[in-house]
Scaffold this motif. Structure first.
Motif, PDB file in Angstrom:
ATOM      1  N   TYR A 246       0.871  -1.186   0.000  1.00 32.11           N
ATOM      2  CA  TYR A 246       0.000   0.000   0.000  1.00 32.11           C
ATOM      3  C   TYR A 246       0.901   1.226   0.000  1.00 32.11           C
ATOM      4  O   TYR A 246       1.819   1.330   0.815  1.00 32.11           O
TER       5      TYR A 246
ATOM      6  N   ARG B  81       0.690   5.579  -0.301  1.00 25.83           N
ATOM      7  CA  ARG B  81      -0.169   6.772  -0.349  1.00 25.83           C
ATOM      8  C   ARG B  81       0.711   8.009  -0.214  1.00 25.83           C
ATOM      9  O   ARG B  81       1.508   8.118   0.720  1.00 25.83           O
TER      10      ARG B  81
ATOM     11  N   PHE C 278      -4.544   6.714   8.974  1.00 30.52           N
ATOM     12  CA  PHE C 278      -4.576   5.677   7.948  1.00 30.52           C
ATOM     13  C   PHE C 278      -4.925   4.352   8.599  1.00 30.52           C
ATOM     14  O   PHE C 278      -4.284   3.943   9.567  1.00 30.52           O
TER      15      PHE C 278
END
Length: 127
Positions: A76, A78, A119
Protein backbone atom coordinates in the motif's frame (compact mmCIF):
# COMPACT_ATOMS: atom_id res chain seq x y z
CA UNK A 1 -4.76 66.38 23.52
CA UNK A 2 -2.02 65.92 20.91
CA UNK A 3 0.05 63.84 23.34
CA UNK A 4 -2.95 61.57 23.98
CA UNK A 5 -3.48 61.04 20.22
CA UNK A 6 0.19 60.28 19.67
CA UNK A 7 0.16 57.84 22.59
CA UNK A 8 -2.91 56.05 21.17
CA UNK A 9 -1.35 55.82 17.71
CA UNK A 10 1.91 54.56 19.16
CA UNK A 11 0.04 51.98 21.24
CA UNK A 12 -1.91 50.78 18.18
CA UNK A 13 1.32 50.50 16.17
CA UNK A 14 2.96 48.43 18.93
CA UNK A 15 -0.04 46.09 19.07
CA UNK A 16 -0.02 45.58 15.29
CA UNK A 17 3.70 44.88 15.18
CA UNK A 18 3.40 42.38 18.02
CA UNK A 19 0.71 40.39 16.17
CA UNK A 20 2.81 38.26 13.80
CA UNK A 21 -0.04 35.92 12.90
CA UNK A 22 -1.75 33.04 14.66
CA UNK A 23 0.06 30.44 12.54
CA UNK A 24 3.38 31.22 14.18
CA UNK A 25 2.01 29.87 17.46
CA UNK A 26 1.03 26.47 16.02
CA UNK A 27 3.43 23.55 15.99
CA UNK A 28 5.36 23.01 12.78
CA UNK A 29 4.69 19.25 13.14
CA UNK A 30 1.53 17.18 13.00
CA UNK A 31 0.74 13.70 14.35
CA UNK A 32 0.14 10.92 11.84
CA UNK A 33 -1.36 7.57 12.91
CA UNK A 34 -1.12 4.38 10.84
CA UNK A 35 -2.77 1.06 11.70
CA UNK A 36 -2.49 -1.94 9.39
CA UNK A 37 -3.75 -5.47 9.00
CA UNK A 38 -2.13 -7.97 9.14
CA UNK A 39 -0.71 -6.74 12.43
CA UNK A 40 2.89 -7.73 11.59
CA UNK A 41 3.05 -5.54 8.47
CA UNK A 42 5.86 -3.00 8.31
CA UNK A 43 4.99 0.70 8.06
CA UNK A 44 7.22 3.21 6.29
CA UNK A 45 6.60 6.94 6.72
CA UNK A 46 8.80 9.26 4.67
CA UNK A 47 11.44 6.54 4.37
CA UNK A 48 11.53 5.62 8.10
CA UNK A 49 10.37 2.12 9.06
CA UNK A 50 8.08 1.67 12.08
CA UNK A 51 6.28 -1.20 13.78
CA UNK A 52 2.54 -1.48 13.47
CA UNK A 53 0.62 0.50 14.75
CA UNK A 54 2.46 3.81 14.84
CA UNK A 55 1.91 7.46 15.74
CA UNK A 56 4.63 9.82 14.62
CA UNK A 57 5.07 13.59 14.30
CA UNK A 58 5.96 14.82 10.83
CA UNK A 59 6.37 18.30 9.31
CA UNK A 60 2.94 19.70 8.46
CA UNK A 61 4.18 21.63 5.43
CA UNK A 62 5.90 18.81 3.52
CA UNK A 63 4.59 15.99 1.35
CA UNK A 64 4.00 12.76 3.27
CA UNK A 65 4.52 9.25 1.91
CA UNK A 66 3.03 6.26 3.73
CA UNK A 67 3.78 2.68 2.75
CA UNK A 68 2.57 -0.53 4.37
CA UNK A 69 4.22 -3.75 3.28
CA UNK A 70 4.53 -7.43 4.05
CA UNK A 71 5.93 -10.28 1.95
CA UNK A 72 3.12 -12.10 0.13
CA UNK A 73 0.89 -8.98 0.12
CA UNK A 74 0.45 -6.07 -2.25
CA UNK A 75 2.22 -2.94 -0.94
CA UNK A 76 0.00 0.00 0.00
CA UNK A 77 1.42 3.40 -0.97
CA UNK A 78 -0.17 6.77 -0.35
CA UNK A 79 1.25 10.23 -1.07
CA UNK A 80 -0.39 13.01 0.95
CA UNK A 81 -0.15 16.73 0.32
CA UNK A 82 -0.89 19.70 2.52
CA UNK A 83 -3.06 22.79 2.27
CA UNK A 84 -3.81 26.07 3.99
CA UNK A 85 -5.61 25.45 7.30
CA UNK A 86 -8.07 27.62 9.24
CA UNK A 87 -5.26 29.41 11.07
CA UNK A 88 -3.63 30.24 7.75
CA UNK A 89 -6.94 31.58 6.45
CA UNK A 90 -7.28 33.78 9.54
CA UNK A 91 -3.78 35.12 8.91
CA UNK A 92 -4.78 35.84 5.31
CA UNK A 93 -7.89 37.72 6.45
CA UNK A 94 -5.73 39.57 8.99
CA UNK A 95 -3.55 40.91 6.18
CA UNK A 96 -6.51 42.84 4.81
CA UNK A 97 -8.17 43.68 8.13
CA UNK A 98 -5.12 44.78 10.13
CA UNK A 99 -2.36 45.63 7.66
CA UNK A 100 0.49 43.26 6.83
CA UNK A 101 1.76 41.83 10.13
CA UNK A 102 -0.62 38.85 10.50
CA UNK A 103 0.55 37.78 7.05
CA UNK A 104 3.92 36.84 8.53
CA UNK A 105 2.20 33.71 9.88
CA UNK A 106 1.71 32.50 6.31
CA UNK A 107 5.47 31.91 6.08
CA UNK A 108 5.31 29.51 9.06
CA UNK A 109 4.47 25.80 8.79
CA UNK A 110 1.61 26.32 11.26
CA UNK A 111 -0.46 27.87 8.48
CA UNK A 112 -0.73 24.51 6.72
CA UNK A 113 -2.02 21.03 7.59
CA UNK A 114 -1.60 17.63 6.03
CA UNK A 115 -4.60 16.54 3.96
CA UNK A 116 -4.80 13.17 5.77
CA UNK A 117 -3.37 12.14 9.15
CA UNK A 118 -5.08 8.83 10.00
CA UNK A 119 -4.58 5.68 7.95
CA UNK A 120 -6.27 2.32 8.47
CA UNK A 121 -4.85 -0.11 5.95
CA UNK A 122 -6.01 -3.64 5.07
CA UNK A 123 -3.36 -5.29 2.89
CA UNK A 124 -4.53 -7.63 0.11
CA UNK A 125 -2.84 -11.00 -0.39
CA UNK A 126 -0.87 -11.33 -3.63
CA UNK A 127 -2.03 -14.22 -5.75
Amino acid sequence: MLNKTIALMLGAAIILVSMPGCSMFRSSHQEVAVMASPCDAAIMINGQIYQNPVKVNVPRDEMLTVQVMKPGYYTYTRAVGYSLNVTGVLDTVGIFAMFVFPGLGLFHAGSRSLDQTVFSVQLQEAK
